[in-house]
Design a protein around this motif. Structure first.
Motif, PDB file in Angstrom:
ATOM      1  N   PHE B  71       0.850  -1.194   0.000  1.00 66.79           N
ATOM      2  CA  PHE B  71       0.000   0.000   0.000  1.00 66.79           C
ATOM      3  C   PHE B  71       0.883   1.239   0.000  1.00 66.79           C
ATOM      4  CE2 PHE B  71       0.483   1.982   4.141  1.00 66.79           C
ATOM      5  CZ  PHE B  71       1.080   0.976   4.880  1.00 66.79           C
ATOM      6  N   SER B  72       0.261   2.395  -0.152  1.00 68.67           N
ATOM      7  CA  SER B  72       0.995   3.653  -0.059  1.00 68.67           C
ATOM      8  C   SER B  72       0.027   4.787   0.212  1.00 68.67           C
ATOM      9  CB  SER B  72       1.742   3.924  -1.370  1.00 68.67           C
ATOM     10  OG  SER B  72       2.351   5.207  -1.330  1.00 68.67           O
ATOM     11  N   ASP B  73       0.462   5.724   1.050  1.00 74.81           N
ATOM     12  CA  ASP B  73      -0.317   6.963   1.228  1.00 74.81           C
ATOM     13  C   ASP B  73       0.453   8.135   0.599  1.00 74.81           C
ATOM     14  OD1 ASP B  73       1.755   7.422   3.136  1.00 74.81           O
ATOM     15  OD2 ASP B  73       0.403   8.650   4.344  1.00 74.81           O
ATOM     16  N   LYS B 148      -0.091   7.833  -8.254  1.00 71.48           N
ATOM     17  CA  LYS B 148       1.220   8.431  -7.981  1.00 71.48           C
ATOM     18  C   LYS B 148       1.793   7.886  -6.666  1.00 71.48           C
ATOM     19  CE  LYS B 148       3.584  12.864  -7.752  1.00 71.48           C
ATOM     20  NZ  LYS B 148       3.443  14.307  -7.529  1.00 71.48           N
ATOM     21  N   ALA B 149       0.920   7.810  -5.639  1.00 70.40           N
ATOM     22  CA  ALA B 149       1.364   7.308  -4.332  1.00 70.40           C
ATOM     23  C   ALA B 149       1.892   5.883  -4.452  1.00 70.40           C
ATOM     24  CB  ALA B 149       0.209   7.362  -3.328  1.00 70.40           C
ATOM     25  N   HIS B 154       6.085   1.779  -5.054  1.00 75.11           N
ATOM     26  CA  HIS B 154       6.131   0.393  -5.554  1.00 75.11           C
ATOM     27  C   HIS B 154       6.307   0.407  -7.069  1.00 75.11           C
ATOM     28  CE1 HIS B 154       4.590  -0.987  -1.636  1.00 75.11           C
ATOM     29  NE2 HIS B 154       3.822   0.084  -1.688  1.00 75.11           N
ATOM     30  N   PRO B 155       7.486   0.843  -7.546  1.00 79.58           N
ATOM     31  CA  PRO B 155       7.638   1.050  -8.995  1.00 79.58           C
ATOM     32  C   PRO B 155       7.346  -0.184  -9.844  1.00 79.58           C
ATOM     33  CG  PRO B 155       9.745   1.314  -7.816  1.00 79.58           C
ATOM     34  CD  PRO B 155       8.670   1.257  -6.787  1.00 79.58           C
ATOM     35  N   PRO B 161       0.801  -7.257 -14.877  1.00 87.29           N
ATOM     36  CA  PRO B 161       0.051  -7.589 -16.104  1.00 87.29           C
ATOM     37  C   PRO B 161      -1.223  -6.756 -16.297  1.00 87.29           C
ATOM     38  CG  PRO B 161       0.673  -9.583 -14.907  1.00 87.29           C
ATOM     39  CD  PRO B 161       1.042  -8.431 -14.033  1.00 87.29           C
ATOM     40  N   LYS B 162      -1.317  -6.180 -17.489  1.00 84.71           N
ATOM     41  CA  LYS B 162      -2.457  -5.303 -17.787  1.00 84.71           C
ATOM     42  C   LYS B 162      -3.770  -6.089 -17.855  1.00 84.71           C
ATOM     43  CE  LYS B 162       0.334  -1.845 -18.083  1.00 84.71           C
ATOM     44  NZ  LYS B 162       0.629  -1.225 -16.784  1.00 84.71           N
ATOM     45  N   ASP B 163      -3.684  -7.403 -18.143  1.00 82.38           N
ATOM     46  CA  ASP B 163      -4.920  -8.191 -18.288  1.00 82.38           C
ATOM     47  C   ASP B 163      -5.365  -8.832 -16.967  1.00 82.38           C
ATOM     48  OD1 ASP B 163      -2.820  -9.926 -18.066  1.00 82.38           O
ATOM     49  OD2 ASP B 163      -3.444 -11.262 -19.689  1.00 82.38           O
ATOM     50  N   HIS B 164      -4.785  -8.374 -15.834  1.00 80.80           N
ATOM     51  CA  HIS B 164      -5.174  -8.962 -14.542  1.00 80.80           C
ATOM     52  C   HIS B 164      -6.192  -8.110 -13.787  1.00 80.80           C
ATOM     53  CE1 HIS B 164      -1.919 -12.225 -13.657  1.00 80.80           C
ATOM     54  NE2 HIS B 164      -2.343 -12.281 -14.890  1.00 80.80           N
ATOM     55  N   ASP B 165      -6.732  -7.125 -14.465  1.00 80.63           N
ATOM     56  CA  ASP B 165      -7.795  -6.299 -13.892  1.00 80.63           C
ATOM     57  C   ASP B 165      -7.406  -5.666 -12.550  1.00 80.63           C
ATOM     58  OD1 ASP B 165     -10.323  -5.117 -13.995  1.00 80.63           O
ATOM     59  OD2 ASP B 165     -11.234  -6.711 -12.801  1.00 80.63           O
ATOM     60  N   PHE B 166      -6.237  -5.074 -12.513  1.00 79.50           N
ATOM     61  CA  PHE B 166      -5.841  -4.340 -11.305  1.00 79.50           C
ATOM     62  C   PHE B 166      -6.625  -3.024 -11.234  1.00 79.50           C
ATOM     63  CE2 PHE B 166      -2.049  -7.070 -11.321  1.00 79.50           C
ATOM     64  CZ  PHE B 166      -1.910  -7.332  -9.961  1.00 79.50           C
ATOM     65  N   ARG B 167      -7.095  -2.699 -10.033  1.00 77.96           N
ATOM     66  CA  ARG B 167      -7.847  -1.467  -9.826  1.00 77.96           C
ATOM     67  C   ARG B 167      -7.314  -0.735  -8.595  1.00 77.96           C
ATOM     68  NH1 ARG B 167     -13.137  -1.812 -11.818  1.00 77.96           N
ATOM     69  NH2 ARG B 167     -13.286  -3.452 -13.388  1.00 77.96           N
ATOM     70  N   PHE B 168      -7.570   0.561  -8.560  1.00 74.06           N
ATOM     71  CA  PHE B 168      -7.148   1.378  -7.417  1.00 74.06           C
ATOM     72  C   PHE B 168      -8.260   1.440  -6.362  1.00 74.06           C
ATOM     73  CE2 PHE B 168      -4.576   2.814 -10.972  1.00 74.06           C
ATOM     74  CZ  PHE B 168      -3.309   2.772 -10.416  1.00 74.06           C
TER      75      PHE B 168
END
Lengths: 205, 205
Positions: B71-73, B148-149, B154-155, B161-168
């Protein structure tokens, strides 16, 4: 000239000692074969000394409440895979569990020091043991197992205040969620986990 | 003789560099005043890069399911105190939250390296932020703050993977449970936490 050579040897000797003293822990700990899921899970439990124990909050209307706790399943070469805890009922986690036993323990490879990538990269192992958080009977044989497991790994627990109502608990595992490589969670039954041969773990220590 | 002296100086020079390079992180990080509860909580969030995010399990009949996540704040001197996450719906935590938003994030002082006692000793700080785990609107301004956070701390997330449905996602905090000394949990309101002056945190870095 001979004296200079001796001094140079001395420099290298010191440098080698310093290099190895700082990385000694990393050098002596390596992960089990990643294809052996049960051994990998047991290794994470055996090597970690703390994790997050989640219960259903009485105070916050059933919200899942994670709490940083110390635990132990025994000394590395003698662990039984069952996480034991020494919790005070002054703390919400024990009180929550006494009302609703549903719980989970989540641990990461990060604190062990063998993980070189981001803690959420699938190659950095993580484990969630789901089940019931049970108060151990003070007169049972298992409470002695729990006490030995906890007090050997966490010696300062022996000096924690006697009037704080610390009790021994265990997580009775019903489901295992392990990520130790790409490709999603690995399937391990509770039997496979509990019966994993300790030699698989101990041989890598 | 002069050459030998030079060599000896060289030895000490190397030894000093080695000593300081291995302990540099510890030397530059110290804890905020323990009486400033809000700053202590913000410092734990700011310094940690992973924790355990607990949700109510769909798969295991409402059992609280803790999961190790990054995580990141925000970067240490620019954090806003709100934990942001980059979660895939292939993983149970995101799916659980989309069904029931109740969640908590638990973090420890242990990974920061400033804790000298057992992880469950009250002088080793721990924090649980309780609230709702919310999916951020892809077109909102806050999703840019989250991105950005996360991507600065966590660069490697940028290459997941773009096809893994990552969401914020973000944790909307409703309650704060902090232990950073003896005497039980400290009382902090969400406003006190969010408004804690960053200088209180940044000045100790």
């Amino acid at each position: 000239m001979e004296l200079q050579l001796r001094l140079l040897r001395l420099i290298f000797f010191f440098l080698i000692i310093l290099k190895h003293s700082s990385s000694a822990r990393i050098l002596t700990i390596s992960k089990p074969d990643r294809h052996d899921y049960a051994a990998s899970a047991r290794w994470l439990v055996s090597q970690n000394i703390w994790g997050v124990l989640s219960t259903l909050s009485i105070d916050y209307e059933g919200t899942p409440f994670g709490n940083v706790v110390s635990f132990s399943d025994g000394l590395p070469e003698k662990g039984n895979g069952i996480p034991y805890f020494y919790l005070t009922t002054l703390d919400p986690t024990a009180r929550n569990a006494l009302k609703d036993q549903r719980a989970s323990l989540a641990i990461s490879e990060s604190p062990i020091g063998t993980c070189k990538r981001d803690p959420m990269n699938p190659t950095c192992s993580k484990l969630t043991l789901t089940g019931k958080l049970l108060l151990l009977d003070e007169r049972s044989e298992e409470v002695e197992v729990a006490k030995k497991a906890l007090f050997t790994k966490h010696p300062e627990m022996m000096d924690w205040p006697k009037d704080h109502d610390f009790r021994f608990f265990k997580l009775e595992i019903t489901n295992i969620f392990l990520i130790n490589w790409y490709g999603g969670a690995k399937t391990i039954t509770v039997d496979e986990y509990l019966q994993a041969k300790l030699i698989n773990v101990a041989s890598f220590l």
